[in-house]
Design a protein around this motif. Structure first.
Motif, PDB file in Angstrom:
ATOM      1  N   ALA A  69       0.825  -1.203   0.000  1.00  0.00           N
ATOM      2  CA  ALA A  69       0.000   0.000   0.000  1.00  0.00           C
ATOM      3  C   ALA A  69       0.867   1.264   0.000  1.00  0.00           C
ATOM      4  O   ALA A  69       0.535   2.262  -0.645  1.00  0.00           O
TER       5      ALA A  69
ATOM      6  N   ALA B  30      -5.648   1.374   1.957  1.00  0.00           N
ATOM      7  CA  ALA B  30      -6.027   0.072   1.403  1.00  0.00           C
ATOM      8  C   ALA B  30      -5.696  -1.075   2.348  1.00  0.00           C
ATOM      9  O   ALA B  30      -6.267  -2.164   2.220  1.00  0.00           O
TER      10      ALA B  30
ATOM     11  N   PRO C 154      -4.573  -1.963  -5.569  1.00  0.00           N
ATOM     12  CA  PRO C 154      -5.017  -2.400  -4.239  1.00  0.00           C
ATOM     13  C   PRO C 154      -6.326  -3.193  -4.258  1.00  0.00           C
ATOM     14  O   PRO C 154      -6.494  -4.139  -3.489  1.00  0.00           O
TER      15      PRO C 154
END
Length: 445
Positions: free
Chosen positions: A269, A277, A329
């Motif tokens: 992330a 995320a 993500p």
């Protein structure tokens, strides 16, 4: 109704195994609810301890060290604490452990409320608390084994237990967040102490615990029949049996994969500039595990538990390794959910195998060894992954993290050549290598 099953009940399985049938079992709801109340403390204590220590010392290094001491003593001494429960019973062993654990957490809450507290004092108290952590999870799984002699119902009970534990470790940090928003961080430690003491007292007062005394063979009992396991053997933990070794090895491999995955998600992330995320990915992992656990417990299976465990661990590893190739993500969220489908089923199967391999007087220790392997693998992988991130491509790190889980499938290759008993025969100590290695034409649970 007695909490210890009679021989006739052990050989007559329930006509309609279901989660409702599990919860309708006499004393099941009361006992399970008490265990969950106490185990909620474990979902809260880690975050509470880190926050309270950081607030008191203004040092992340001290907070991390204190948390590491707590986790180390808790994990390493878990089989020894479970052995005390096996030897003396929950009522004699759990109460002193829960009292000492609650007292240590209360002392930590008081100490962290003082701004001039020493990090050494906090480390000592955390180590004491970890050493006294009552093994409520292993005890509850042993009680499930006593309450439900029907292996089909026991599979559902273990799946329900695994899913509930997963949810506790989601709800616990949320509760800590709510507490911190309205009170000081040490309050979370006090609440954790109250939960574990209340849950432990409620658990040992359950009628289901009265059957525990029948585990130990009285000296006046006649000699066991030919083919059964002597009392001394029933008290020993058969770590040499392929089934139990597989449960421990695969549990450690699953822990390695998950411990590394959580840290790698944070790095993933950060690389994409979307730290928010992380919460979605981990929520998807937990949600997938809960769904997979409930589905797994509700379905009959033709393959042996050892074969299932190898497949589940390998499938989880491959799914999470593939998720590491995600370009976005949201794709990682989907991959984490798919991998999560196999987590609770793998853990459930490992506990089922451990229960089958151990004699009545060693089942708590068997479950504790599986639990210890998982926690040790997770902790070790988190530390090792921290050294790899930044030195290797993230996709390769995901693959390396998943490799132990995939390779652990080889633990199912060692099979016993003993005769295969009929699947409806009552289980007992010493049947692990036979029943775990069988390939019966019908579901064997």
């Amino acid at each position: 109704m007695s909490s210890s099953p009679s021989p006739s009940s052990a050989s007559s399985p329930s006509p309609a195994p279901s989660y409702a049938a599990v919860l309708r079992t006499p004393h099941a709801c009361r006992t399970f609810g008490a265990a969950l109340l106490g185990r909620l403390s474990y979902g809260m204590v880690s975050l509470s301890l880190v926050l309270a220590t950081k607030e008191a010392t203004d040092s992340y290094a001290i907070a991390g060290t204190v948390m590491a001491l707590f986790a180390l003593t808790s994990v390493v001494l878990s089989p020894a604490r479970a052995g005390l429960v096996d030897r003396y019973g929950p009522r004699q062993a759990l109460l002193p452990m829960a009292s000492a654990y609650a007292l240590a957490l209360t002392a930590l809450a008081f100490a962290t409320s003082r701004p001039d507290v020493s990090g050494a004092v906090l480390g000592f108290l955390a180590a004491v608390a970890g050493a006294c952590t009552p093994p409520l999870g292993p005890v509850m799984r042993t009680l499930w084994s006593d309450l439900l002699p029907d292996r089909r119902l026991l599979q559902r009970a273990y799946s329900l237990d695994a899913v509930a534990e997963e949810l506790l470790f989601v709800a616990g940090p949320l509760m800590v967040g709510l507490l911190v928003s309205v009170a000081a961080a040490p309050v979370g430690l006090g609440v954790s102490a109250a939960l574990v003491l209340t849950g432990s007292l409620a658990l040992i007062s359950s009628p289901a615990v009265t059957g525990w005394t029948h585990r130990r063979k009285a000296p006046s009992e006649p000699s066991p029949p030919t083919g059964s396991v002597p009392g001394a053997a029933r008290r020993r933990l058969p770590l040499s049996t392929p089934g139990l070794r597989q449960a421990i090895v695969v549990s450690a491999a699953v822990g390695i994969c998950l411990g590394a995955f959580e840290l790698l998600v944070v790095a993933f992330a950060d690389d994409l500039g979307d730290p928010g995320a992380v919460a979605w990915v981990l929520a998807a992992l937990c949600g997938g595990s809960a769904i997979g656990g409930l589905l797994y417990g509700a379905l009959p299976w033709r393959a042996s538990p050892r074969t299932r465990l190898a497949f589940l661990a390998a499938a989880m590893g491959l799914a999470l390794a593939t998720a590491g190739l995600s370009p976005h993500p949201y794709a990682l969220v989907v991959g984490a959910a798919l991998g999560g489908l196999f987590i609770a089923p793998a853990i459930t199967t490992a506990y089922l195998i451990a229960d089958e391999c151990a004699g009545p007087a060693a089942r708590t220790r068997a479950g504790a060894w599986v639990n210890t392997a998982f926690n040790a693998g997770s902790a070790g992988a988190t530390a090792a992954t921290g050294l790899l991130v930044g030195r290797l491509p993230l996709s390769l790190c995901f693959a390396l993290a998943a490799a132990p889980a995939v390779l652990s499938a080889a633990t199912a290759l060692h099979r016993s050549r003993r005769p295969i008993p009929h699947e409806s025969a009552p289980r007992g100590p010493g049947t692990c290598e036979v029943q775990m290695a069988s390939r019966t034409p019908k579901g064997d649970v």
